[in-house]
Design a protein around this motif. Structure first.
Motif, PDB file in Angstrom:
ATOM      1  N   ASN A   1      58.304  99.940  75.464  1.00 19.73           N
ATOM      2  CA  ASN A   1      59.378  99.209  76.143  1.00 19.73           C
ATOM      3  C   ASN A   1      58.976  98.316  77.316  1.00 19.73           C
ATOM      4  OD1 ASN A   1      58.819 101.083  78.144  1.00 19.73           O
ATOM      5  ND2 ASN A   1      60.701 102.265  77.863  1.00 19.73           N
TER       6      ASN A   1
ATOM      7  N   GLU B   1      63.187 100.425  70.723  1.00 20.74           N
ATOM      8  CA  GLU B   1      62.081  99.942  71.556  1.00 20.74           C
ATOM      9  C   GLU B   1      62.318 100.278  73.027  1.00 20.74           C
ATOM     10  OE1 GLU B   1      59.897  95.683  72.666  1.00 20.74           O
ATOM     11  OE2 GLU B   1      60.999  95.898  70.777  1.00 20.74           O
TER      12      GLU B   1
ATOM     13  N   TYR C   1      55.400 102.030  66.394  1.00 17.57           N
ATOM     14  CA  TYR C   1      56.493 101.901  67.361  1.00 17.57           C
ATOM     15  C   TYR C   1      56.085 100.990  68.518  1.00 17.57           C
ATOM     16  CZ  TYR C   1      58.928 105.723  65.033  1.00 17.57           C
ATOM     17  OH  TYR C   1      59.583 106.507  64.113  1.00 17.57           O
ATOM     18  N   ASP C   2      56.913  99.997  68.802  1.00 16.38           N
ATOM     19  CA  ASP C   2      56.684  99.127  69.959  1.00 16.38           C
ATOM     20  C   ASP C   2      57.225  99.813  71.208  1.00 16.38           C
ATOM     21  OD1 ASP C   2      55.583  97.050  68.425  1.00 16.38           O
ATOM     22  OD2 ASP C   2      57.586  96.276  67.947  1.00 16.38           O
TER      23      ASP C   2
ATOM     24  N   SER D   1      54.121 105.383  71.735  1.00 17.32           N
ATOM     25  CA  SER D   1      53.601 104.309  70.888  1.00 17.32           C
ATOM     26  C   SER D   1      52.122 104.511  70.592  1.00 17.32           C
ATOM     27  CB  SER D   1      53.817 102.962  71.583  1.00 17.32           C
ATOM     28  OG  SER D   1      53.310 101.902  70.816  1.00 17.32           O
TER      29      SER D   1
END
Length: 233
Positions: free
Chosen positions: A47, A30, A44-45, A38
């Protein structure tokens, strides 16, 4: 989430560089994921939340260090010293030293426009890495990482070797050349309300001398002044 081989190799290489192995790879994944990636890969998370946490952890660690080491400095001087250390420019410098840009997951558009070298992306990702280490290994692990990789900047700042007040310096240079009509102008705002970025221009009379981007207008002005100084000196 099951990570593919390429991403795992990317994480392994970065762990080797920073000499820290994550128990939970999700944290560092992350931290290394930019919002542009993302957006293109929905599972996908990105940041930004880790960046928020990392900023606070970094501030606490540096504040604690300065409080203990600089026993004779008053609050105002400690604040200035800390700001010199934790600013976007300092963080991006350290990020470059650990080759962080090479390991960030970026979207194709951001990649094509030089995102791996962008100061704001590097600084934000560095703060996110701090948060990932904090969540994975606790405050002591985060402190070890921060003081190890920011040692030179902290030492130089304590010795007064790093000059960050570019606005004052630029004003002195321009006034020394007989130019007094110095201006700063907001030209763009980016991002959501909770994570705004500001783009400022600095100029003299009708000439634009530099452009800077930062988390606040003041930070963007300083970066614009720095660009202008590089151009005119």
């Amino acid at each position: 989430m099951k990570l593919n081989k390429k991403i795992l190799e990317n994480i392994d290489k970065f762990e080797d560089i920073i000499d820290y192995k994550f128990e939970n790879k999700e944290y560092i994944l992350e931290a290394l994921t930019h919002s542009s990636y993302s957006n293109e890969n929905k599972n996908y998370d990105f940041n930004e939340r880790l960046e928020f946490l990392g900023d606070s952890v970094l501030s606490v660690v540096v504040s604690d260090y300065l409080f203990k080491k600089e026993k004779d400095l008053p609050e105002g001087e400690l604040t200035k010293l800390r700001a010199n250390i934790v600013c976007e420019e300092s963080l991006s410098e350290v990020a470059n030293e650990i080759n962080l840009g090479e390991h960030i997951l970026l979207g194709k558009g951001e990649e094509a426009t030089g995102g791996r070298q962008r100061i704001s992306i590097l600084a934000d990702a560095f703060e996110a890495v701090i948060a990932a280490i904090y969540l994975d290994g606790g405050i002591d692990s985060a402190r070890t990482f921060i003081l190890k990789y920011m040692e030179n900047i902290i030492c130089d700042s304590r010795k007064g070797k790093i000059f960050r007040d570019y606005k004052t310096h630029l004003q002195e240079v321009l006034q020394g050349r007989g130019e007094s009509n110095i201006w700063y102008k907001l030209v763009d705002e980016k991002g959501p309300d909770h994570n705004k970025r500001f783009v400022m221009q600095v100029g003299s009379n009708e000439d634009v001398l530099g452009t800077g981007e930062g988390k606040s207008k003041k930070e963007a002005e300083q970066l614009a002044a720095r660009v202008a100084l590089k151009r005119i000196i």
